[in-house]
Design an enzyme around this catalytic site. Structure first.
Site, PDB file in Angstrom:
ATOM      1  N   HIS A 216       0.827  -1.222   0.000  1.00  0.00           N
ATOM      2  CA  HIS A 216       0.000   0.000   0.000  1.00  0.00           C
ATOM      3  C   HIS A 216       0.857   1.266   0.000  1.00  0.00           C
ATOM      4  O   HIS A 216       0.397   2.320   0.435  1.00  0.00           O
ATOM      5  CB  HIS A 216      -0.955   0.041   1.205  1.00  0.00           C
ATOM      6  CG  HIS A 216      -1.689  -1.245   1.452  1.00  0.00           C
ATOM      7  ND1 HIS A 216      -2.979  -1.463   1.011  1.00  0.00           N
ATOM      8  CD2 HIS A 216      -1.298  -2.388   2.064  1.00  0.00           C
ATOM      9  CE1 HIS A 216      -3.357  -2.690   1.366  1.00  0.00           C
ATOM     10  NE2 HIS A 216      -2.360  -3.268   2.006  1.00  0.00           N
TER      11      HIS A 216
ATOM     12  N   GLU B  14       9.753   9.022 -16.295  1.00  0.00           N
ATOM     13  CA  GLU B  14       8.355   9.387 -16.534  1.00  0.00           C
ATOM     14  C   GLU B  14       7.909   8.942 -17.924  1.00  0.00           C
ATOM     15  O   GLU B  14       6.783   8.466 -18.112  1.00  0.00           O
ATOM     16  CB  GLU B  14       8.166  10.894 -16.384  1.00  0.00           C
ATOM     17  CG  GLU B  14       8.394  11.393 -14.959  1.00  0.00           C
ATOM     18  CD  GLU B  14       8.506  12.914 -14.927  1.00  0.00           C
ATOM     19  OE1 GLU B  14       7.460  13.565 -14.900  1.00  0.00           O
ATOM     20  OE2 GLU B  14       9.631  13.437 -14.933  1.00  0.00           O
TER      21      GLU B  14
ATOM     22  N   SER C   2      14.725  22.445 -14.864  1.00  0.00           N
ATOM     23  CA  SER C   2      13.543  23.247 -15.146  1.00  0.00           C
ATOM     24  C   SER C   2      13.994  24.596 -15.669  1.00  0.00           C
ATOM     25  O   SER C   2      15.004  25.132 -15.219  1.00  0.00           O
ATOM     26  CB  SER C   2      12.721  23.427 -13.873  1.00  0.00           C
ATOM     27  OG  SER C   2      11.896  24.572 -13.990  1.00  0.00           O
TER      28      SER C   2
END
Ligand code: ARG
Length: 455
Positions: free
Chosen positions: A153, A287, A274
């Site tokens: 979990h 990703e 970034s």
């Protein structure tokens, strides 16, 4: 190619919807290999003369060289790779080119070319899985003793080792590779010689062409040979499952990379910055691997829907089999390379992992097991006592290894100081010696087994 029956040229729109050379040029190598084997067989069975066979062979060699050099004229007016090659062959060797298509149709030709392309793709994919597994083995070996939290979990559950965690992926990727191997074994029958759909009246030797092209045997039903694409579907299914597995590792890399977890560092090689936030280091490669599964599963869905409800045998719908398959394998191959690169690149923060392994009362099960083992308590009672100990530790703001003995004895007077031996993550991990468990010796045994398997 069918000027005898037709007197008009196709409408521009007809050509636009019909043309496939833009994508099926990727079958050029397979098309040439198939034609070489077919021509050799036509000669050895006496269907074409030695002179014509030699001319065809020479012409195909020239075409192969042209393709290699990038000078081959791929032309839309010849629709697909098969007719482009045949048209060029005619320009190069004249009328003998027309004999190559004896006892053959584009229907068995495309079935053959595409099958060989998928077969090659499966072989490349299996090799890439082995590379990825080796990368994981290398990291697992270096970190067979590095403790980290194991999760259920996404909540800390029991301590495990980082090596053990990585080896879970070695198992998964092993099954993925074996799915491609199974698919490959099933697809390894040659459809060449099924001709349009019914077989051929010429004395062709399908075993000869099958053998020459590396197939185990010829396909046994000519209708099925030109009608089916399950070899591609099965490979795309395997690819979708594999991409699902890759997305799980990618997701873990993303999570581990967050400052909140801080379990691993990835170098600049596999991260981006970034344009506005100078502090950022983003795991873009992970990703994107995580996202590629959408493309893969989409490809499987596309091809299933194309094939669904098609009457036997060939229908032009099936020309739509290639783009999703090419796209799927391109995406999978890139994902596999990027994942292997990231695995080799990542460095765990051993101290943070170890601290986290001890947090969250992760050795509670070890305490319960100790009560069962040492005091003969039924597991359910031990579970209850341990729950009370966790509650008490939470109130006092300490971990289980730092809970005073008096506190434990208040729950059961028989508890002794010996209990502390099992309350550290290292002790917890070392105790899980069952086959396939996280004890470092077990992990190392599995690493050895895989090293031998991959040698
Ligand atoms: N370009 C076609 C394809 O990809 C080749 C087979 C065409 N056969 C036919 N009977 N029109 O499926």
């Amino acid at each position: 190619m069918w000027g005898g029956r037709f007197s008009q040229k196709p409408a521009e729109l007809m050509q636009a919807i019909n043309v496939s050379i833009g994508f099926d040029k990727r079958l050029a190598a397979q098309d040439l290999a198939g034609s070489r084997a077919h021509a050799a067989m036509l000669f050895s069975t006496g269907v074409v003369s030695g002179e014509d066979a030699a001319a065809i062979r020479g012409g195909l060699d020239t075409i192969a060289a042209e393709i290699e050099a990038g000078t081959f004229p791929f032309r839309d007016e010849y629709e697909d790779i098969h007719m482009n090659v045949e048209a060029r062959l005619r320009e190069l060797i004249g009328p003998a080119a027309g004999r190559l298509h004896t006892a053959r149709s584009r229907n068995d030709q495309v079935a053959l070319d595409f099958r060989m392309w998928v077969r090659d793709a499966c072989d490349r994919t299996i090799a890439q899985f082995r590379t990825l597994q080796r990368a994981l083995l290398e990291k697992a070996e270096a970190h067979a003793d590095t403790v980290m939290p194991g999760f259920t979990h996404l909540q800390p559950a029991q301590p495990v080792t980082f090596g053990h965690h990585l080896m879970a992926y070695v198992e998964m990727f092993g099954r993925d590779a074996s799915r491609f191997a199974d698919a490959r074994a099933r697809m390894n029958e040659s459809p060449l010689g099924a001709a349009a759909l019914a077989g051929s009246p010429f004395p062709i030797d399908r075993v000869q062409t099958a053998t020459a092209l590396g197939f185990d045997r010829p396909t046994a039903n000519s209708l099925d040979s030109v009608a089916d694409r399950d070899f591609a579907l099965e490979s795309l299914a395997a690819a979708s499952i594999a991409a699902t597995h890759l997305s799980r590792l990618a997701e873990e890399i993303v999570i581990w990379m967050t400052p909140q977890f801080g379990f691993i560092r990835l170098s600049d090689a596999f991260t981006t910055g970034s344009s506005i936030m100078p502090q950022k280091k983003n795991p873009d490669a992970a990703e994107l691997v995580r996202a590629k599964v959408g493309r893969l599963l989409g490809s499987f869905t596309q091809l299933s829907v194309v094939m669904k409800g098609l009457p036997l045998t060939y229908s032009k719908d099936m020309q739509e089999d290639k783009v999703p398959t090419f796209e799927a394998f391109d995406a999978l191959e890139l994902s596999l390379s990027a994942t292997a690169g990231m695995v080799l690149d990542l460095e765990p923060d051993v101290e943070r992992m170890s601290a986290a392994a001890g947090a969250g009362f992760s050795t509670a099960t070890d305490l319960a097991d100790w009560l069962v083992r040492e005091l003969g308590m039924p597991f359910r009672d031990a579970h209850h006592v341990t729950g009370s100990a966790v509650k008490r530790a939470e109130v006092l703001g300490v971990g289980l290894p730092d809970l005073p003995l008096a506190e434990l004895q208040a729950l059961d007077a028989r508890i002794t100081a010996g209990v502390y031996d099992v309350l550290t993550p290292e002790a917890s991990v070392a105790s899980r010696r069952s086959y396939g468990g996280t004890a470092p010796d077990q992990v190392r045994a599995q690493i050895e087994r895989w090293k031998e398997a991959l040698a």
